[in-house]
Design a protein around this motif. Structure first.
Motif, PDB file in Angstrom:
ATOM      1  N   PRO A  32     -30.885  20.248  39.833  1.00 16.89           N
ATOM      2  CA  PRO A  32     -31.893  19.980  40.857  1.00 16.89           C
ATOM      3  C   PRO A  32     -31.622  18.733  41.694  1.00 16.89           C
ATOM      4  CG  PRO A  32     -32.758  19.525  38.668  1.00 16.89           C
ATOM      5  CD  PRO A  32     -31.418  20.151  38.482  1.00 16.89           C
ATOM      6  N   ASN A  33     -30.846  17.792  41.140  1.00 14.01           N
ATOM      7  CA  ASN A  33     -30.476  16.608  41.917  1.00 14.01           C
ATOM      8  C   ASN A  33     -29.145  16.072  41.398  1.00 14.01           C
ATOM      9  OD1 ASN A  33     -30.991  14.751  39.684  1.00 14.01           O
ATOM     10  ND2 ASN A  33     -33.156  15.137  40.060  1.00 14.01           N
ATOM     11  N   GLY A  34     -28.680  14.992  41.952  1.00 14.36           N
ATOM     12  CA  GLY A  34     -27.357  14.484  41.602  1.00 14.36           C
ATOM     13  C   GLY A  34     -27.206  13.974  40.187  1.00 14.36           C
ATOM     14  N   GLY A  35     -28.308  13.692  39.511  1.00 13.69           N
ATOM     15  CA  GLY A  35     -28.194  13.120  38.184  1.00 13.69           C
ATOM     16  C   GLY A  35     -28.734  13.968  37.070  1.00 13.69           C
ATOM     17  N   THR A  36     -29.168  15.182  37.371  1.00 10.93           N
ATOM     18  CA  THR A  36     -29.793  16.028  36.359  1.00 10.93           C
ATOM     19  C   THR A  36     -29.064  17.361  36.239  1.00 10.93           C
ATOM     20  OG1 THR A  36     -31.955  15.046  36.787  1.00 10.93           O
ATOM     21  CG2 THR A  36     -31.961  17.172  35.671  1.00 10.93           C
ATOM     22  N   VAL A  37     -28.843  17.789  34.992  1.00  8.37           N
ATOM     23  CA  VAL A  37     -28.324  19.125  34.711  1.00  8.37           C
ATOM     24  C   VAL A  37     -29.302  19.756  33.731  1.00  8.37           C
ATOM     25  CG1 VAL A  37     -26.443  20.490  33.775  1.00  8.37           C
ATOM     26  CG2 VAL A  37     -25.935  18.363  34.991  1.00  8.37           C
ATOM     27  N   LEU A  49     -37.662  27.796  27.373  1.00  9.71           N
ATOM     28  CA  LEU A  49     -37.124  26.535  26.882  1.00  9.71           C
ATOM     29  C   LEU A  49     -36.176  25.947  27.912  1.00  9.71           C
ATOM     30  CD1 LEU A  49     -36.986  24.695  24.274  1.00  9.71           C
ATOM     31  CD2 LEU A  49     -34.947  25.981  23.663  1.00  9.71           C
ATOM     32  N   SER A  50     -36.278  24.641  28.085  1.00 12.33           N
ATOM     33  CA  SER A  50     -35.402  23.954  29.027  1.00 12.33           C
ATOM     34  C   SER A  50     -34.773  22.757  28.323  1.00 12.33           C
ATOM     35  CB  SER A  50     -36.217  23.499  30.241  1.00 12.33           C
ATOM     36  OG  SER A  50     -35.403  22.817  31.159  1.00 12.33           O
ATOM     37  N   LEU A  51     -33.449  22.688  28.357  1.00 12.92           N
ATOM     38  CA  LEU A  51     -32.712  21.541  27.831  1.00 12.92           C
ATOM     39  C   LEU A  51     -32.112  20.833  29.041  1.00 12.92           C
ATOM     40  CD1 LEU A  51     -30.687  23.317  24.986  1.00 12.92           C
ATOM     41  CD2 LEU A  51     -32.905  22.221  24.797  1.00 12.92           C
ATOM     42  N   ALA A  52     -32.224  19.525  29.106  1.00 16.45           N
ATOM     43  CA  ALA A  52     -31.714  18.836  30.287  1.00 16.45           C
ATOM     44  C   ALA A  52     -31.070  17.516  29.915  1.00 16.45           C
ATOM     45  CB  ALA A  52     -32.833  18.597  31.298  1.00 16.45           C
ATOM     46  N   GLN A  53     -30.212  17.060  30.819  1.00 15.52           N
ATOM     47  CA  GLN A  53     -29.649  15.717  30.738  1.00 15.52           C
ATOM     48  C   GLN A  53     -29.903  15.055  32.086  1.00 15.52           C
ATOM     49  OE1 GLN A  53     -25.232  15.998  30.513  1.00 15.52           O
ATOM     50  NE2 GLN A  53     -25.583  18.166  30.175  1.00 15.52           N
ATOM     51  N   ALA A  54     -30.366  13.814  32.044  1.00 14.91           N
ATOM     52  CA  ALA A  54     -30.736  13.122  33.275  1.00 14.91           C
ATOM     53  C   ALA A  54     -30.366  11.644  33.167  1.00 14.91           C
ATOM     54  CB  ALA A  54     -32.230  13.262  33.534  1.00 14.91           C
ATOM     55  N   TRP A  55     -29.829  11.112  34.248  1.00 12.43           N
ATOM     56  CA  TRP A  55     -29.464   9.694  34.309  1.00 12.43           C
ATOM     57  C   TRP A  55     -30.665   8.872  34.777  1.00 12.43           C
ATOM     58  CZ3 TRP A  55     -24.986   7.867  32.388  1.00 12.43           C
ATOM     59  CH2 TRP A  55     -23.952   8.785  32.156  1.00 12.43           C
ATOM     60  N   TRP A  56     -30.934   7.783  34.079  1.00  7.51           N
ATOM     61  CA  TRP A  56     -32.006   6.843  34.424  1.00  7.51           C
ATOM     62  C   TRP A  56     -31.393   5.456  34.510  1.00  7.51           C
ATOM     63  CZ3 TRP A  56     -37.501   7.594  34.650  1.00  7.51           C
ATOM     64  CH2 TRP A  56     -37.896   8.937  34.507  1.00  7.51           C
ATOM     65  N   SER A  57     -31.927   4.621  35.386  1.00  6.10           N
ATOM     66  CA  SER A  57     -31.388   3.270  35.505  1.00  6.10           C
ATOM     67  C   SER A  57     -31.566   2.510  34.196  1.00  6.10           C
ATOM     68  CB  SER A  57     -32.050   2.512  36.663  1.00  6.10           C
ATOM     69  OG  SER A  57     -33.447   2.509  36.511  1.00  6.10           O
ATOM     70  N   GLU A  58     -30.596   1.643  33.904  1.00  7.57           N
ATOM     71  CA  GLU A  58     -30.628   0.866  32.672  1.00  7.57           C
ATOM     72  C   GLU A  58     -31.917   0.053  32.582  1.00  7.57           C
ATOM     73  OE1 GLU A  58     -25.856   0.044  31.988  1.00  7.57           O
ATOM     74  OE2 GLU A  58     -27.070  -1.480  32.983  1.00  7.57           O
TER      75      GLU A  58
END
Length: 143
Positions: A32-37, A49-58
């Motif tokens: 859906p966006n550059g940091g989420t799969v 069911l939804s499994l996701a990986q998402a980048w968040w700022s430190e």
């Protein structure tokens, strides 16, 4: 049951425990966006069911990140503060060594979310969340 969820190796028994009954399981990957799969699993054509990986700022905590995801209110936080889960959803933080050059100064989080499936099983969600997080940590997503 497949041994891979959208390319991530996850024990099929752990996935099955978080799914309602049905005949046909399908999966589809969304970005859906550059940091989420996101990996969406459907049973008999219904998203469950939804499994996701998402980048968040430190600097975020798992508890803070979990507030962005439905179903995690009043969730149980693990002793190491990396995982938070309920019977319907969970959020996990990958190990600090998980970095990617295209996501500087960010941490990778994982999520497990049930979708109107009737599943409410904290133990199943916790096991799947931890296993999925380990799979992500061992993947190309972690540099």
């Amino acid at each position: 049951m497949p041994t891979s969820m959208c390319g991530m190796p996850v024990d099929p028994a752990l996935v099955k425990a978080a799914l309602p009954g049905g005949d046909t399981l399908t999966s589809a990957t969304q970005k859906p966006n550059g940091g989420t799969v996101r990996c969406n699993l459907s049973v008999d054509g219904k998203l469950v069911l939804s499994l996701a990986q998402a980048w968040w700022s430190e600097g975020h905590t798992t508890a803070a990140v979990s507030q962005a995801y439905p179903g995690t209110d009043d969730g149980k936080l693990s002793d190491d503060l990396r995982f938070l889960h309920t019977g319907q959803a969970g959020v996990g933080k990958t190990v600090s060594s998980c970095k990617a050059s295209e996501h500087p100064e960010q941490d990778l989080y994982t999520t497990v979310e049930t979708r109107d499936s009737g599943v409410d099983d904290p133990a199943a969600i916790e096991k799947l969340l931890v296993a999925y997080t380990k799979a992500v940590e061992g993947s190309a997503a972690c540099g």
